[in-house]
Motif scaffolding. Structure first.
Motif, PDB file in Angstrom:
ATOM      1  N   THR A 133       4.606   8.895  11.566  1.00  7.38           N
ATOM      2  CA  THR A 133       5.992   8.520  11.311  1.00  7.38           C
ATOM      3  C   THR A 133       6.319   8.623   9.822  1.00  7.38           C
ATOM      4  O   THR A 133       7.380   9.114   9.442  1.00  7.38           O
TER       5      THR A 133
ATOM      6  N   LYS B 169      10.251   3.392  18.399  1.00  7.35           N
ATOM      7  CA  LYS B 169       9.325   2.283  18.275  1.00  7.35           C
ATOM      8  C   LYS B 169       9.717   1.351  17.140  1.00  7.35           C
ATOM      9  O   LYS B 169       9.887   1.780  16.009  1.00  7.35           O
TER      10      LYS B 169
ATOM     11  N   ASP C 165      10.556   1.557  13.040  1.00  2.14           N
ATOM     12  CA  ASP C 165       9.993   2.727  12.381  1.00  2.14           C
ATOM     13  C   ASP C 165      10.932   3.469  11.429  1.00  2.14           C
ATOM     14  O   ASP C 165      10.616   3.676  10.278  1.00  2.14           O
TER      15      ASP C 165
ATOM     16  N   ARG D  46      -5.515   7.355   6.486  1.00  2.00           N
ATOM     17  CA  ARG D  46      -4.073   7.375   6.699  1.00  2.00           C
ATOM     18  C   ARG D  46      -3.370   8.270   5.680  1.00  2.00           C
ATOM     19  O   ARG D  46      -3.616   8.192   4.491  1.00  2.00           O
ATOM     20  N   GLY D  47      -2.517   9.095   6.195  1.00  2.00           N
ATOM     21  CA  GLY D  47      -1.771   9.998   5.316  1.00  2.00           C
ATOM     22  C   GLY D  47      -2.433  11.357   5.146  1.00  2.00           C
ATOM     23  O   GLY D  47      -1.813  12.304   4.686  1.00  2.00           O
TER      24      GLY D  47
ATOM     25  N   PHE E 240      -0.159  13.726   2.777  1.00  2.00           N
ATOM     26  CA  PHE E 240       1.267  13.547   2.589  1.00  2.00           C
ATOM     27  C   PHE E 240       1.515  12.483   1.540  1.00  2.00           C
ATOM     28  O   PHE E 240       0.870  11.434   1.563  1.00  2.00           O
TER      29      PHE E 240
ATOM     30  N   LEU F 214       3.463   9.329   0.304  1.00  2.52           N
ATOM     31  CA  LEU F 214       4.140   8.311   1.091  1.00  2.52           C
ATOM     32  C   LEU F 214       5.636   8.583   1.008  1.00  2.52           C
ATOM     33  O   LEU F 214       6.149   8.988  -0.030  1.00  2.52           O
TER      34      LEU F 214
ATOM     35  N   VAL G 133       9.344   2.722   3.959  1.00  2.30           N
ATOM     36  CA  VAL G 133       7.973   2.260   4.208  1.00  2.30           C
ATOM     37  C   VAL G 133       7.692   1.081   3.291  1.00  2.30           C
ATOM     38  O   VAL G 133       7.913   1.161   2.089  1.00  2.30           O
TER      39      VAL G 133
ATOM     40  N   ILE H 230       4.735  -1.437   2.351  1.00  2.00           N
ATOM     41  CA  ILE H 230       3.342  -1.865   2.559  1.00  2.00           C
ATOM     42  C   ILE H 230       2.811  -2.617   1.333  1.00  2.00           C
ATOM     43  O   ILE H 230       3.367  -2.573   0.281  1.00  2.00           O
TER      44      ILE H 230
HETATM   45  N1  LIG Z   1       1.016   9.455   3.475  1.00  2.00           N
HETATM   46  C1  LIG Z   1       0.583   8.188   3.458  1.00  2.00           C
HETATM   47  N2  LIG Z   1       0.030   7.678   2.327  1.00  2.00           N
HETATM   48  C2  LIG Z   1      -0.416   6.419   2.323  1.00  2.00           C
HETATM   49  N3  LIG Z   1      -0.373   5.585   3.367  1.00  2.00           N
HETATM   50  C3  LIG Z   1       0.145   6.032   4.519  1.00  2.00           C
HETATM   51  C4  LIG Z   1       0.641   7.360   4.612  1.00  2.00           C
HETATM   52  N4  LIG Z   1       1.077   7.534   5.848  1.00  2.00           N
HETATM   53  C5  LIG Z   1       0.881   6.382   6.503  1.00  2.00           C
HETATM   54  N5  LIG Z   1       0.324   5.472   5.706  1.00  2.00           N
HETATM   55  C6  LIG Z   1      -0.028   4.085   6.076  1.00  2.00           C
HETATM   56  O1  LIG Z   1      -0.312   4.039   7.455  1.00  2.00           O
HETATM   57  C7  LIG Z   1       0.588   3.193   8.124  1.00  2.00           C
HETATM   58  C8  LIG Z   1       0.908   3.738   9.491  1.00  2.00           C
HETATM   59  O2  LIG Z   1       1.588   4.955   9.365  1.00  2.00           O
HETATM   60  P1  LIG Z   1       2.588   5.463  10.496  1.00  2.00           P
HETATM   61  O3  LIG Z   1       3.526   4.386  10.886  1.00  2.00           O
HETATM   62  O4  LIG Z   1       3.185   6.723  10.016  1.00  2.00           O
HETATM   63  O5  LIG Z   1       1.578   5.719  11.675  1.00  2.00           O
HETATM   64  P2  LIG Z   1       1.817   6.548  13.022  1.00  2.00           P
HETATM   65  O6  LIG Z   1       0.864   7.673  12.993  1.00  2.00           O
HETATM   66  O7  LIG Z   1       3.238   6.855  13.173  1.00  2.00           O
HETATM   67  O8  LIG Z   1       1.312   5.516  14.111  1.00  2.00           O
HETATM   68  P3  LIG Z   1       1.880   5.259  15.609  1.00  2.00           P
HETATM   69  O9  LIG Z   1       1.291   6.288  16.473  1.00  2.00           O
HETATM   70  O10 LIG Z   1       1.348   3.906  15.921  1.00  2.00           O
HETATM   71  O11 LIG Z   1       3.356   5.323  15.503  1.00  2.00           O
HETATM   72  C9  LIG Z   1       1.779   3.116   7.191  1.00  2.00           C
HETATM   73  O12 LIG Z   1       2.481   1.919   7.355  1.00  2.00           O
HETATM   74  C10 LIG Z   1       1.146   3.184   5.834  1.00  2.00           C
HETATM   75  O13 LIG Z   1       0.649   1.921   5.466  1.00  2.00           O
END
Ligand SMILES: Nc1ncnc2c1ncn2[C@@H]1O[C@H](COP(=O)(O)OP(=O)(O)OP(=O)(O)O)[C@@H](O)[C@H]1O
Ligand SMILES: [Mg+2]
Lengths: 336, 513
Positions: free
Chosen positions: B168, B192, B195, B486-487, B504, B506, B511, B513
């Motif tokens: 997301t 969701k 988001d 993550r990311g 990616f 952020l 967002v 965090i």
């Molecule tokens: N590019 C990024 N850099 C740093 N942290 C990130 C990055 N992307 C996501 N995160 C961290 O991971 C968390 C979850 O990311 P995200 O909501 O995009 O997950 P998702 O893959 O969409 O999960 P879901 O399938 O549950 O929707 C974010 O709130 C953030 O804390």
């Protein structure tokens, strides 16, 4: 006609790396201590002096400590030899390395020459040496090159390990000069002899006579792994300067090695030299080849030497120089 | 700091580190081999250490330290050639000769090598080594980023990955770029929680690494200026969500306006083929209305009163027919119509069309995260897509548009044919000429309707199951893909085949965090 440029390859860090080491000085200039002679026996060709025949224990830890105290260098060479119709060609890689802070630092001297019994050929080419006894002449040239190379390139204030005996058949005077020159630069050459059928001890020590095949045989029986013998001094009758101190050193349960030093160095620095036996012991263990007990730096020098000689294609070189077509293809690597 | 070329070995360039290098260049690193004025950029595909002097095991046995020099390590590298910078014009390619020196490529060189697009989408290059992933750095420790060509939007994008890995966030990042840099319009469906609905606010983080990344690409967090959330008028937001009402607008569906085909959105959990007649039934009924201003309830009453289950139909080509629905199908449709009725004809909700969406530099989110929201979204999305396609085809709008659909399978259940996908399929195929892009996002790539796979040219996998991504032809180990932080993602990117692991930044908005 082309000429092969003998060349020296020096690690770019060769001089820099020494400076980082900041090790202890080796002062070889001190007055000579007296060698306490207790028993001296004699033979036709020379005199052997020693104190007691004893076995001394060696300690790796002690040896290891010495590695951090002093600069340690080593020399070895590789020779590519071609037996040709017109004569013999040699490509030699003289290699000196020293143990740097985090690496072994090499200096390599590559030389090429060609021996021929043909005077005519020899005149035409600067790399060509006219000789009647090709083999021994070659040895002489190689040995001479080695001495010059080491004089010029060994690091001051260091220990220098050399594979092979201090005196070979030739160049006695040069070897003596070399050792004396090294002393001035506070470089301590130590020679390591692996295979030898020399009988200096067994022939001269009455109680050992006729009991052993060679000194090595005796030393093998006499020493336990991790021991060395006392030092002996041997002086030739004809040339008193052709004199050395030596001992036998056994690391693993196979044939020991003989360690040789120029006599005057031993007499001047007995304690240091004897301490260095721990170092050699340690370095042989550091190499860890039970079948080939050699101090590690010599093995490293050897491998640099082998690698560097591979850089040259002797066949091609010959063609370039213009002795094409007279070579047969026998190629063998000889380690003198 | 250099590596030295050893030679070529089975198509890879082999290199070894020189003494001053005290570490391993991770896989993915870009190296520049210099040859006078010429340069060759290579990418590391394999990297490992060797110990040229192999210390003796005897010493280890004796618990002794050994010689420092024996601990020397070298880094052996295999690399593939990515780009030559050379003025050679005789049709031959330069040798990369042994002994040439290589160093880490500068950011600029990497950009050159991967056909970086100035003004493109900044993304960090990254690499996996020994189970840990990191952003590639240049010799000055700057994170290396490249700019992806904005064309990737119009060649459709798939974003997959296990939950919480950054799907997301990546969508948000791309959306904001689309709005601000391409001056386009974004339509996103929020399925969701909250988001996507707070992108009017700038992102907030205290994480140093993220701040550094933003700095590296010269960006600061900021909200999207023209931002609008549409939510079904029969739902409401709890006060603790702390939303700024001015960005939120209630909407409702208008039975008079809606395209008959959109009604298939109601049939979400009906697998029955016969159910696909619903739009035609509706069309026929609508056609026979003599007054305007009818309501959804009117249609519902009509449908429920036909107890013989026989209906007149009118398809989109204008052919009339008659069918009799099977009993089960009829009952199912009836039930779904009933539950959908609450989305229709609410005077408190506005009916939105493409005109609300296709505005430059704006982002709209349809929030269907509420109960039954998916059905609402399924109808509305179909209707909007139809209108957008029409507007773009007829040329009444030249605003580039990006459509972001999270969990696309929820809106297109059982849609395995192009017909069932309807305008979504059309959009994906005509994206480039009409400047329409779609980002599909889903935890499992297998959820993507079969017909769409082939039109998606950029695939981004955040941490995923190895078994799932294997079929996409990536040559990565289970460890590499499953442990992506993550990311970080593994990607095949349209137009930039040289890039594999990316990170990616952020998202600048939405967002916290
Ligand atoms: N590019 C990024 N850099 C740093 N942290 C990130 C990055 N992307 C996501 N995160 C961290 O991971 C968390 C979850 O990311 P995200 O909501 O995009 O997950 P998702 O893959 O969409 O999960 P879901 O399938 O549950 O929707 C974010 O709130 C953030 O804390
Ligand atoms: Mg998500």
């Amino acid at each position: 006609m082309h000429k092969f440029q003998n060349r020296i390859i020096i690690d770019p860090n060769f001089f820099l790396s020494v400076e980082e080491l900041s090790k202890k000085n080796i002062d070889l200039s001190s007055n000579f201590e007296k060698f306490p002679l207790i028993s001296a026996e004699f033979l036709n060709e020379g005199n052997l002096y020693f104190n007691n025949i004893v076995a001394e224990n060696l300690f790796v830890e002690k040896g290891q400590k010495i590695t951090s105290d002093y600069i340690i260098g080593a020399y070895d060479e590789s020779i590519n030899k071609y037996n040709g119709l017109a004569g013999n060609a040699y490509l030699i890689s003289h290699t000196y390395i020293y143990i740097g802070k985090k690496d072994y630092i090499p200096a390599i001297y590559l030389s090429f020459f060609f021996f021929s019994r043909s005077k005519e050929l020899a005149v035409k080419n600067t790399n060509l040496i006219y000789s009647n006894d090709l083999e021994s002449e070659a040895r002489k040239v190689i040995h001479d090159q080695m001495l010059e190379f080491l004089k010029e390139n060994s690091i001051k204030n260091s220990i220098l390990l050399i594979d092979g005996p201090i005196f070979t058949g030739s160049l006695t005077t040069k070897t003596i000069d070399f050792n004396e020159y090294m002393v001035e630069k506070n470089i301590l050459p130590i020679y390591i002899v692996k295979n030898s059928i020399s009988n200096l001890v067994c022939d001269n020590v009455f109680s050992l006579k006729h009991k052993y095949n060679s000194d090595m045989h005796w030393a093998y029986k006499f020493l336990k792994p991790g021991q060395r013998s006392n030092f002996f001094i041997y002086e030739e009758k004809k040339s008193k300067r052709r004199a050395k101190a030596f001992c036998y050193l056994k690391t693993f349960d196979i044939s020991p090695v003989r360690i040789e030093v120029y006599k005057d160095i031993y007499l001047g620095k007995q304690e240091l030299v004897e301490d260095l036996m721990h170092l050699i012991y340690f370095l042989i263990i550091a190499q860890g080849e039970k079948q080939n007990p050699q101090p590690r730096p010599i093995i490293i020098a050897e491998s640099f030497s082998r690698e560097s000689i591979k850089l040259f294609n002797l066949n091609k070189l010959m063609r370039k120089i213009g002795i094409e077509g007279i070579m047969n293809q026998n190629r063998n690597m000889v380690n003198f | 700091m250099s590596w030295i070329v050893l030679g070529e070995d089975k198509g890879d360039i082999s290199l070894v580190s020189s003494r001053e290098i005290d570490g391993i260049a991770p896989k993915g690193t870009y190296l520049t081999i210099e040859n006078g004025k010429k340069k060759y950029i290579v990418r590391v595909t394999k990297s490992f250490q060797t110990q040229p002097y192999n210390p003796s095991p005897l010493l280890i046995d004796m618990n002794l330290e050994g010689l420092e020099a024996d601990k020397k390590c070298q880094n052996i590298i295999k690399a593939v050639r990515i780009k030559d910078i050379s003025d050679r014009d005789d049709g031959l390619i330069d040798f990369i000769r042994p002994q040439l020196k290589a160093r880490r490529s500068t950011v600029q060189e990497v950009k050159n090598a991967v056909r970086d697009k100035k003004e493109g989408i900044p993304i960090f290059l990254s690499t996996v080594f020994a189970n840990s992933i990191q952003i590639l750095k240049d010799n000055n420790k700057n994170p290396i980023h490249i700019n992806l060509h904005p064309e990737i939007f119009f060649h459709q994008i798939l974003i997959c990955g296990k939950t919480g890995r950054g799907k997301t966030v990546a969508s948000k990042y791309l959306a904001q770029f689309f709005v601000e840099k391409l001056k386009g319009a974004v339509l996103a469906v929020n399925v969701k929680e909250t988001d996507l609905i707070k992108m009017y606010k700038k992102s907030e983080t205290k994480e140093g690494s993220i701040l550094k990344e933003w700095e590296a690409i010269g960006k600061k967090p900021h909200g999207i200026y023209n931002f609008q959330v549409f939510y079904p008028s029969n739902t409401s937001y709890s006060p603790d969500l702390d939303i700024d009402k001015k960005y939120f607008k209630p909407i409702s569906l208008d039975i008079n306006e809606i395209d008959p085909e959109s009604l298939t959105g109601i049939l979400n959990n009906i697998t029955d083929i016969a159910a696909l007649h619903l739009p035609d039934i509706f069309r026929h009924w609508k056609d026979s209305q003599t007054t305007t201003g009818f309501r959804f309830m009117n249609f519902y009453n009509y449908f429920s009163s036909r107890e013989n289950r026989e209906f007149q139909t009118l398809n989109s080509r204008g052919d009339e027919a008659q069918i009799k629905l099977p009993y089960g199908t009829y009952q199912n449709i009836l039930r779904n119509l009933n539950s959908a009725s609450e989305f229709f004809d609410d005077p408190n909700g506005e009916f939105i069309t493409e005109k609300d969406i296709l505005n430059r530099e704006s982002m709209c989110v349809i929030d269907v995260a509420s109960k039954k929201g998916i059905n609402f979204g399924a109808i509305l999305l179909r209707d909007l897509l139809k209108r957008i396609v029409k507007a773009k085809t007829e040329g009444s709008s030249d605003v580039p548009i990006l459509i972001i659909i999270d969990e696309v399978h929820q809106f297109y259940k059982n849609a395995n044919s192009a017909e069932a996908l309807g305008d979504l399929d059309v959009i994906c195929r005509t994206g480039r000429s009409k400047e329409i892009g779609v980002i599909f996002s889903s935890q499992n790539p297998n959820d993507i309707p079969k017909g769409l796979e082939s039109v998606i040219n950029t695939k981004i996998f955040f941490g995923s199951e190895h078994s799932v991504i294997k079929k996409f032809g990536f040559n990565v180990s289970a460890n590499e893909i499953e442990n992506l932080e993550r990311g970080y993602a593994l990607a095949t990117i349209y137009g930039t085949p040289q890039v594999k692991f990316i990170k990616f930044p952020l998202s600048f908005s939405g967002v916290f965090i």
